[in-house]
Write a protein that holds these residues in place. Structure first.
Motif, PDB file in Angstrom:
ATOM      1  N   UNK A 116       7.043  -2.770  45.545  1.00 48.33           N
ATOM      2  CA  UNK A 116       6.076  -3.539  44.693  1.00 48.33           C
ATOM      3  C   UNK A 116       5.090  -4.522  45.886  1.00 48.33           C
ATOM      4  N   UNK A 117       5.242  -4.522  46.493  1.00 47.12           N
ATOM      5  CA  UNK A 117       3.971  -5.697  47.847  1.00 47.12           C
ATOM      6  C   UNK A 117       3.248  -4.570  47.445  1.00 47.12           C
ATOM      7  N   UNK A 118       3.533  -3.479  48.632  1.00 46.57           N
ATOM      8  CA  UNK A 118       2.092  -2.264  48.159  1.00 46.57           C
ATOM      9  C   UNK A 118       1.718  -1.835  47.510  1.00 46.57           C
ATOM     10  N   UNK A 119       2.060  -2.044  45.911  1.00 47.60           N
ATOM     11  CA  UNK A 119       1.575  -2.126  45.057  1.00 47.60           C
ATOM     12  C   UNK A 119       0.666  -3.022  44.832  1.00 47.60           C
ATOM     13  N   UNK A 120       1.359  -4.184  45.242  1.00 43.43           N
ATOM     14  CA  UNK A 120       0.448  -5.453  44.759  1.00 43.43           C
ATOM     15  C   UNK A 120      -0.912  -5.676  45.089  1.00 43.43           C
ATOM     16  N   UNK A 121      -0.173  -5.302  46.853  1.00 48.49           N
ATOM     17  CA  UNK A 121      -1.765  -5.055  47.142  1.00 48.49           C
ATOM     18  C   UNK A 121      -2.596  -4.199  46.786  1.00 48.49           C
ATOM     19  N   UNK A 122      -2.490  -3.272  45.961  1.00 47.26           N
ATOM     20  CA  UNK A 122      -3.264  -2.470  45.585  1.00 47.26           C
ATOM     21  C   UNK A 122      -4.189  -2.998  44.618  1.00 47.26           C
ATOM     22  N   UNK A 123      -3.256  -3.054  43.620  1.00 43.86           N
ATOM     23  CA  UNK A 123      -3.840  -4.114  42.655  1.00 43.86           C
ATOM     24  C   UNK A 123      -4.794  -4.790  42.450  1.00 43.86           C
ATOM     25  N   UNK A 124      -4.402  -5.715  43.948  1.00 43.69           N
ATOM     26  CA  UNK A 124      -5.530  -6.469  44.467  1.00 43.69           C
ATOM     27  C   UNK A 124      -6.808  -6.378  44.984  1.00 43.69           C
ATOM     28  N   UNK A 125      -6.865  -5.176  45.968  1.00 43.34           N
ATOM     29  CA  UNK A 125      -7.702  -4.501  46.190  1.00 43.34           C
ATOM     30  C   UNK A 125      -8.675  -3.857  45.601  1.00 43.34           C
ATOM     31  N   UNK A 126      -8.007  -3.532  44.797  1.00 40.77           N
ATOM     32  CA  UNK A 126      -8.673  -2.869  43.503  1.00 40.77           C
ATOM     33  C   UNK A 126      -9.481  -3.843  41.995  1.00 40.77           C
ATOM     34  N   UNK A 127      -8.772  -4.814  41.902  1.00 42.41           N
ATOM     35  CA  UNK A 127      -9.270  -6.336  41.298  1.00 42.41           C
ATOM     36  C   UNK A 127     -10.843  -6.422  42.008  1.00 42.41           C
ATOM     37  N   UNK A 128     -10.433  -6.854  43.712  1.00 43.60           N
ATOM     38  CA  UNK A 128     -11.872  -7.143  44.171  1.00 43.60           C
ATOM     39  C   UNK A 128     -12.931  -5.964  43.903  1.00 43.60           C
ATOM     40  N   UNK A 129     -13.167  -4.929  44.141  1.00 41.83           N
ATOM     41  CA  UNK A 129     -13.731  -3.802  44.114  1.00 41.83           C
ATOM     42  C   UNK A 129     -14.671  -4.578  42.801  1.00 41.83           C
ATOM     43  N   UNK A 130     -13.294  -4.292  42.001  1.00 41.65           N
ATOM     44  CA  UNK A 130     -14.112  -4.549  40.055  1.00 41.65           C
ATOM     45  C   UNK A 130     -14.939  -5.366  40.196  1.00 41.65           C
ATOM     46  N   UNK A 131     -14.357  -7.204  40.879  1.00 43.41           N
ATOM     47  CA  UNK A 131     -15.231  -7.901  41.053  1.00 43.41           C
ATOM     48  C   UNK A 131     -16.580  -7.778  41.807  1.00 43.41           C
ATOM     49  N   UNK A 132     -16.490  -7.296  42.341  1.00 41.29           N
ATOM     50  CA  UNK A 132     -17.862  -7.425  43.376  1.00 41.29           C
ATOM     51  C   UNK A 132     -18.990  -6.139  42.686  1.00 41.29           C
ATOM     52  N   UNK A 133     -18.024  -5.124  41.826  1.00 40.07           N
ATOM     53  CA  UNK A 133     -19.022  -4.099  41.570  1.00 40.07           C
ATOM     54  C   UNK A 133     -19.984  -4.494  40.692  1.00 40.07           C
ATOM     55  N   UNK A 134     -21.819  -3.421  41.739  1.00 33.78           N
ATOM     56  CA  UNK A 134     -23.127  -4.037  40.408  1.00 33.78           C
ATOM     57  C   UNK A 134     -22.958  -3.036  40.306  1.00 33.78           C
ATOM     58  N   UNK A 135     -23.987  -1.516  40.226  1.00 32.25           N
ATOM     59  CA  UNK A 135     -25.108  -0.941  39.760  1.00 32.25           C
ATOM     60  C   UNK A 135     -23.610  -0.635  38.713  1.00 32.25           C
ATOM     61  N   UNK A 136     -22.851   0.216  38.821  1.00 31.80           N
ATOM     62  CA  UNK A 136     -22.155   0.377  37.343  1.00 31.80           C
ATOM     63  C   UNK A 136     -22.430  -0.533  36.308  1.00 31.80           C
ATOM     64  N   UNK A 137     -21.674  -1.305  36.570  1.00 32.17           N
ATOM     65  CA  UNK A 137     -21.421  -2.612  35.712  1.00 32.17           C
ATOM     66  C   UNK A 137     -23.438  -2.889  34.929  1.00 32.17           C
ATOM     67  N   UNK A 138     -24.184  -3.064  35.686  1.00 30.89           N
ATOM     68  CA  UNK A 138     -25.207  -3.056  35.832  1.00 30.89           C
ATOM     69  C   UNK A 138     -26.579  -1.915  34.696  1.00 30.89           C
ATOM     70  N   UNK A 139     -25.305  -1.041  34.626  1.00 33.62           N
ATOM     71  CA  UNK A 139     -26.087   0.176  33.444  1.00 33.62           C
ATOM     72  C   UNK A 139     -25.549  -0.019  32.550  1.00 33.62           C
ATOM     73  N   UNK A 140     -24.485  -0.633  32.254  1.00 30.52           N
ATOM     74  CA  UNK A 140     -23.938  -0.018  31.074  1.00 30.52           C
ATOM     75  C   UNK A 140     -22.861  -1.164  30.659  1.00 30.52           C
TER      76      UNK A 140
END
Lengths: 295, 298
Positions: free
Chosen positions: B209-233
């Motif tokens: 569980x904790x490893x999976x949760x860490x992965x999800x949080x890392x992913x959420x951080x990437x989603x929040x910070x993503x710029x180029x792809x969201x800018x385009x679509x």
């Protein structure tokens, strides 16, 4: 005791190092004092042309030319603050900007584009205003196939946006956009991607893309076809000068670069980008050249 | 800073051990200082707008038209704050089950001949630059959505592209977490006669569980910070979306779209968007920490 002092010293040293690193990274691209480098910043419409001219200028003079994009307002601001040797602006200077000197190197127009499959062949100025302010939201109302209009607008601060709005007398707050885009290329891709889209971009960029087979259509404005030839002839109503701007009279080597950019030696570069060489130099060029490309 | 004290005779010597400790301390301070300095830099740069416009107006102004300056411009950041949260949350909601199930497939159900190339494929997905995802979204996904509901560039397009981008992060983290589950747990479950799914849901997943949760949080951080792809679509229109087919603008896209063109208060207001983003990410990190802690205690 020595431990504490040691740790304090190393702490402050490390912080200092970090500070130095950060401040070094934060320093803006300053204009060079040495005569061997020129910094140009500003309009993304002028930048590709300036970069091409810069390459040729470098080869002949040995002076390095750095071209950075950032929009006309930034070009003017950088030239004024001395952050750039030359600013690039895709509009004429306005009142209150008399401290700057501008030199037109080319001309360009702004045209309304729709998808190639859109049956609408022309839009009056009033229709363009009504579409962009959301009063017309269906193509059926302007003689097209019924379907929702997707309005593609530009982001705040771009001179293409300012000129377009000024020409049609619209305030940006009235624009009901469905998509907001950055540069011309993104605008062309967005319009090419959907049948109901309408946007406005540089004629040079649009003509270039349409010639490559991108499915867009350039609409005439006030019955004048949106072509480079019409911008060249001064007939197209929404044209703009592409300017190089300096604070006061340009000094060497900026002077040399500006003279070079306005000379006939770069006309082929201007035309390669589907832009129109500046009118003054064109007149001089036509005297010596019997057959210009325009028919 | 509190290392165990050694006998005083030995601590004065410049042993390799002490050298290592000080090097590590130096690295630690440097890393911390960079983060702190970035935060300070953001605050300093946004100070002009915060004092000239006032924090309240970033929430109460009628729209976002900042280029007219502090007096006449309007500075509402709320639609973009919401846009950032919605795209990131949507992406996590879509990508988490997909990532989890693909990790389960890869780790448990797939034969080795399939599992190995499959894992490489997911790793490849993680390595594709975001601008490529954005480009693909702009020329394929957006026109596809536009065929059903124009304009196509929308919250939905952003969520789908981001989900695709963070999927490998979640899948690889879940895969690593599942591989870390002790063998004896699984043997114990087998000895109890549990079926495959019962073993997974009752033993393997809780242990990972904790490893999976860490992965999800890392992913959420990437989603929040993503710029180029969201800018385009995403369409980048600053409005509250009424449905997933409406365009949105995220805080990151706002900075990328306007920063190069902004001067004065407009520029400063963009630093305020950066500051908001930093606060958002800090909130996420704190939330993640508290969830982790509660799990350990409970």
């Amino acid at each position: 005791m020595t431990r504490t002092i040691l740790s304090l010293a190393s702490l402050s040293l490390a912080t200092l190092a970090a500070l130095l690193l950060v401040t070094a990274g934060c320093r803006p691209a300053s204009s060079s004092q040495s005569a061997s480098r020129l910094v140009l910043t500003g309009s993304s419409t002028v930048a590709p042309l300036a970069a091409e001219i810069g390459k040729r200028f470098e080869a002949s003079s040995g002076i390095r030319v750095d071209v950075q994009t950032g929009g006309s307002s930034r070009g003017l601001a950088d030239a004024r603050q001395g952050l750039a040797d030359i600013g690039m602006a895709s509009r004429a200077l306005e009142a209150g900007e008399e401290d700057l000197a501008s030199f037109t190197i080319a001309r360009d127009g702004i045209c309304v584009i729709v998808h190639r499959d859109n049956p609408v062949a022309r839009l009056s100025d009033a229709q363009v205003v009504e579409i962009f302010t959301g009063r017309i939201a269906d193509w059926g109302a302007v003689g097209g196939a019924p379907g929702p209009v997707t309005v593609v607008n530009k982001a705040e601060g771009r001179s293409t946006l300012e000129l377009f709005l000024k020409h049609f007398g619209i305030d940006n707050r009235q624009v009901r956009a469905s998509v907001v885009i950055g540069d011309n290329e993104q605008g062309i891709k967005t319009v090419a991607g959907q049948a109901g889209a309408v946007g406005y971009v540089s004629i040079g960029a649009a003509e270039h893309a349409a010639a490559r087979g991108v499915p867009i259509k350039l609409l005439p404005m006030r019955s004048v076809a949106a072509t480079t030839a019409n911008v060249r002839g001064g007939r197209y109503p929404l044209a703009r000068p592409l300017n190089l701007v300096t604070l006061g009279e340009p000094k060497e080597p900026a002077r040399r670069f500006i003279d070079f950019a306005r000379s006939e030696a770069v006309h082929d570069l201007v035309e390669d980008l589907s832009l129109v060489p500046a009118l003054e130099s064109l007149a001089a060029g036509e005297a010596s050249r019997p057959s210009p490309t325009e028919s | 800073m509190s290392t165990a004290r050694r006998p005083s005779g030995r601590s004065r010597q410049w042993t390799s051990d002490r050298l290592l400790v000080w090097t590590l301390r130096g690295c630690g301070v440097l890393t911390g200082a960079v983060v702190a300095l970035i935060a300070v830099f953001l605050v300093v740069e946004s100070f002009g707008a915060l004092s000239g416009v006032g924090l309240l107006r970033f929430f109460s102004d009628p729209s976002w038209h900042p280029s007219a300056g502090a007096a006449e411009g309007t500075f509402n950041l709320v639609p973009m704050l919401l846009g950032t949260l919605l795209t990131a949350a949507g992406a996590v909601l879509v990508a988490t089950p997909l990532g989890l199930f693909s990790a389960l497939f890869c780790r448990v159900y797939a034969p080795t001949a399939v599992a190995r190339p499959y894992r490489r494929l997911i790793e490849l997905l993680a390595g594709i630059p975001s601008v490529v995802y954005g480009f693909w979204g702009l020329v394929v996904l957006v026109p596809l959505i536009a065929r059903f509901r124009p304009p196509g560039a929308s919250l939905l397009a952003g969520v789908l592209i981001l989900a695709l981008m963070i999927l490998p992060t979640i899948a690889l983290a879940a895969d690593a977490a599942l591989s870390g589950v002790p063998r004896r747990y699984l043997r114990g479950a087998a000895a109890l006669g549990l079926g495959r799914w019962a073993t997974l849901s009752g033993v393997a997943l809780p242990a990972a569980r904790s490893g999976i949760a860490t992965g999800v949080i890392l992913a959420a951080g990437r989603a929040l910070g993503e710029t180029m792809a969201v800018l385009m679509v995403c369409g980048n229109v600053v409005e509250m979306p009424a449905s997933v087919f409406d365009p949105v603008r995220t805080l990151t896209a706002n900075i990328a779209l306007e920063m190069a063109y902004a001067v004065g208060d407009h520029r400063s207001a963009l630093f305020v968007s950066g500051l908001f983003l930093l606060v958002l990410v800090s909130g996420l990190v704190l939330a993640a920490e508290s969830i982790e802690r509660r799990k350990v205690v409970g």
